[in-house]
Structure formats: structure tokens, C-alpha cells
Design a protein around this motif. Sequence first.
Motif, PDB file in Angstrom:
ATOM      1  N   LEU A   1       9.869  -4.560   6.843  1.00 42.78           N
ATOM      2  CA  LEU A   1       9.766  -3.727   8.047  1.00 42.78           C
ATOM      3  C   LEU A   1      10.924  -2.734   8.124  1.00 42.78           C
ATOM      4  N   THR A   2      12.121  -3.197   7.771  1.00 41.62           N
ATOM      5  CA  THR A   2      13.275  -2.297   7.775  1.00 41.62           C
ATOM      6  C   THR A   2      13.084  -1.177   6.768  1.00 41.62           C
ATOM      7  N   LEU A   3      12.589  -1.514   5.585  1.00 47.54           N
ATOM      8  CA  LEU A   3      12.336  -0.489   4.567  1.00 47.54           C
ATOM      9  C   LEU A   3      11.297   0.520   5.056  1.00 47.54           C
ATOM     10  N   PHE A   4      10.262   0.032   5.748  1.00 41.66           N
ATOM     11  CA  PHE A   4       9.234   0.934   6.261  1.00 41.66           C
ATOM     12  C   PHE A   4       9.815   1.864   7.325  1.00 41.66           C
ATOM     13  N   VAL A   5      10.669   1.339   8.195  1.00 35.78           N
ATOM     14  CA  VAL A   5      11.268   2.178   9.245  1.00 35.78           C
ATOM     15  C   VAL A   5      12.178   3.235   8.625  1.00 35.78           C
ATOM     16  N   VAL A   6      13.018   2.834   7.670  1.00 38.69           N
ATOM     17  CA  VAL A   6      13.907   3.783   7.000  1.00 38.69           C
ATOM     18  C   VAL A   6      13.093   4.841   6.263  1.00 38.69           C
TER      19      VAL A   6
ATOM     20  N   SER B   1      -0.205  -8.026  11.402  1.00 42.34           N
ATOM     21  CA  SER B   1      -0.480  -7.565  10.028  1.00 42.34           C
ATOM     22  C   SER B   1       0.829  -7.120   9.385  1.00 42.34           C
ATOM     23  N   LEU B   2       1.682  -8.082   9.054  1.00 45.08           N
ATOM     24  CA  LEU B   2       3.001  -7.767   8.535  1.00 45.08           C
ATOM     25  C   LEU B   2       3.083  -7.891   7.010  1.00 45.08           C
ATOM     26  N   GLN B   3       1.980  -8.278   6.372  1.00 43.30           N
ATOM     27  CA  GLN B   3       1.979  -8.301   4.918  1.00 43.30           C
ATOM     28  C   GLN B   3       1.897  -6.871   4.390  1.00 43.30           C
ATOM     29  N   ALA B   4       2.312  -6.697   3.145  1.00 45.77           N
ATOM     30  CA  ALA B   4       2.392  -5.346   2.574  1.00 45.77           C
ATOM     31  C   ALA B   4       1.043  -4.645   2.591  1.00 45.77           C
ATOM     32  N   ASP B   5      -0.015  -5.336   2.145  1.00 47.40           N
ATOM     33  CA  ASP B   5      -1.312  -4.669   2.058  1.00 47.40           C
ATOM     34  C   ASP B   5      -1.865  -4.320   3.432  1.00 47.40           C
TER      35      ASP B   5
ATOM     36  N   VAL C   1      11.177   3.611  -2.976  1.00 43.12           N
ATOM     37  CA  VAL C   1      11.331   2.417  -2.146  1.00 43.12           C
ATOM     38  C   VAL C   1       9.979   1.773  -1.855  1.00 43.12           C
ATOM     39  N   LEU C   2       8.994   2.583  -1.478  1.00 43.72           N
ATOM     40  CA  LEU C   2       7.709   2.036  -1.040  1.00 43.72           C
ATOM     41  C   LEU C   2       6.921   1.414  -2.183  1.00 43.72           C
ATOM     42  N   GLN C   3       7.039   1.937  -3.387  1.00 44.59           N
ATOM     43  CA  GLN C   3       6.253   1.397  -4.502  1.00 44.59           C
ATOM     44  C   GLN C   3       6.595  -0.059  -4.808  1.00 44.59           C
ATOM     45  N   PRO C   4       7.881  -0.425  -4.968  1.00 45.51           N
ATOM     46  CA  PRO C   4       8.159  -1.862  -5.157  1.00 45.51           C
ATOM     47  C   PRO C   4       8.017  -2.683  -3.876  1.00 45.51           C
ATOM     48  N   ALA C   5       8.284  -2.069  -2.718  1.00 47.45           N
ATOM     49  CA  ALA C   5       8.196  -2.819  -1.463  1.00 47.45           C
ATOM     50  C   ALA C   5       6.762  -3.250  -1.163  1.00 47.45           C
ATOM     51  N   THR C   6       5.790  -2.425  -1.565  1.00 46.69           N
ATOM     52  CA  THR C   6       4.385  -2.743  -1.339  1.00 46.69           C
ATOM     53  C   THR C   6       3.687  -3.251  -2.599  1.00 46.69           C
ATOM     54  N   ARG C   7       4.408  -3.213  -3.724  1.00 50.72           N
ATOM     55  CA  ARG C   7       3.843  -3.551  -5.029  1.00 50.72           C
ATOM     56  C   ARG C   7       2.588  -2.727  -5.298  1.00 50.72           C
TER      57      ARG C   7
END
Length: 341
Positions: free
Chosen positions: A246-251, A151-155, A86-92
Motif C-alpha cells: 500500500l505504501t508503494l502504491f501511494v508513493v 481487496s488488498l492483494q496485488a491483483d 517499483v510497480l512491476q515487482p510489487a505487483t509481480r
Amino acid sequence: MSYINKLVIPLALVLAAIAAISAGISLGAAPIPLATVWKILANHVVAGSFTANWPVGRESIVWNVRFPRVLLGGLVGAGLALTGAVLQPATRNPLADPHLLGVSSGAAFGAIIALLHTGMIFGLLTVPLFAFAGALLATATVGLIASMTRSLQADRLVLTGVIVGFFFTGLGNLLVFLGDPRATQTVTFWMLGGLGLAQWSHLIYPAVVLAGGLCYLLPNARLLNAMAMGDETAATLGVPVVRFRLTLFVVSALMTGTMVAFSGAIGFVGLMVPHMVRALAGSDNVRVLPLSALAGGLILILADLVARLAVAPEDMPIGIVTGLAGCLAFLWIMTKSRTGP
């Protein structure tokens, strides 16, 4: 990818997982014949299926020690691999893994408090409870800093997670320094990962969290495909980028915190398994997410088996096995991506 190949890979993983579970229960410092293992399991599922002509000690080893340990390994491996997928595509970020958000450092901080300073005040659940509380504290800290600094951007979220991780690592090291030196070996073993805490009563927690994570992530796999193409493209396709990330990060943090609470900090599974799955099955997250969960569970069961057999009757920390195997796997992935099929 042909329709047949789409069926072959999941079927092969399921069959391999069944074989790994069987080997994980059968093999160990005291090997137990596979036929006896399955008879014992069948008797617990349907009483009286077979005549109990085996020693009581063997039944206890199979049902009370090895089977819950193997199941915990499967659940933890599935949860960590799913989080990485999940995190790899969510953060690219191809190097994103479950430990990216500082969750593991927070969990280690909580476990150190339990092991060195409070004692087992809640019995066998003390370390998992404190570790999970530490993971939640780290997650809340990341969210608070991100919201305060916008700071809500992926990086920026990733950078915040790294900073929080270093902060809790420093606090944990301070507690180790101030704690009883005689207990530091236990802390070191937990931080390198292990499944020795496996109990039937514990399995419900990672099982429920993993099931909940799958129920949310699988229906949203196509949105994750859009996120992998970049924020602007995803927004054009109608994805609420900031809220969804943000939802993906919380999950992801919830799954990681739960898994790490019962297994310690196990590295490389969440990092390498999604890459291996993509190399075999393509990059569509509709397939990558469930296959990563299957492959992660399989790999951690096998890693735990190696850890138990390598220095039997002692247990080697499972993080050593996954670290060595992960390095070799990444060399293979890099070679494959350079030379092509």
C-alpha cells in the motif's frame, strides 16, 4: 556482473544524459551553437564567466525556454520510469506501469475541467493543479474501494485501479463532449503528452516529489526484491506485505500524479525503461531503481528532442514518439528474451 560493469553502465548513462541535455538545448527550430549554450549557462551560474557577445534572444531561448523544458523532461522521465520499476515487482506484473492505478485518467479528468470548463483561474498553474487534484481523487477512490472490499492483494488492487481508470476516462470523455469543440485540440494535445508548460517556477514540484520518492524507495530496494518473489516468501523474510505494498502504491501514485500534472499522459516510458534496464543490469532493484530513473530521464529528453525536430517549428505530442519507440523497444526485449544472450 563484474565490479567494472557495475560502474560502466551508470557512468555511460550519466554521460549520455549530459549529451542529451546539451543537444536538447542546442537543437530546435532555431539552432544555437553548443559553445554558446554552455557559455550562457555558465554566465547564469557564475555571473561574468564569459563576455556576453551573443544576441539577447538566444539567451532567452536557452535559459527561459529550452533549459527548463529539458530539465522537466528529465524529471518526468525519471519519475515515470522509477514508478514502473517499483510497480512491476510489487505487483509481480511485467506489464505494470504508472498508469495502472487510474492516476493518469484522474489527472486527465482534472486537466479537462481546467481546459474546457473553468478557464485559467490560477494562471499557468491552473492545469497542473487541476490535473494533480484529479490524480489524488483517483488515488483516493482506488484506496476507498480497496478498503471497502478488502481487496488488498496485488491483483485485486490492480483490477481496482483499472476500473477506476475507466471510470475517470468516461467522465473525461463526457466533459469533452459537453465542452467547447474549439478547445478540444488543446485537450487532445495534453492527453498525448508534452513539455510545453515548462517554467522555472514549476520545476520545484516534480523535483521535490522525485527526490522524496528516491529517498524512500532506494533504502527499501531489498524489500522490493523480496516482494518480487511472492507474498508468502516476502512474509517469511519479515516483510509486512500488505502495508508495504500500500505504501508503494501511494508513493507511486504521488509521483505519477505530479509528473502527469506537468507533462500530460506520456505512455510507455514507465513500462519499457525498467525492462531495458533489467536486460542490461540484472533484476536487483538496488541497481534497477536508480538506473531506471537515469535511463527514463535520458529517454524522455531524447523523445522530446525528436518531437520538436520532427515537424519543426511545430511541436509533435511526445506521447506519439514514446509510443512508437516503446513498441520497437518491446520487440527487441521479446526477441532478446526468446533467443537469449
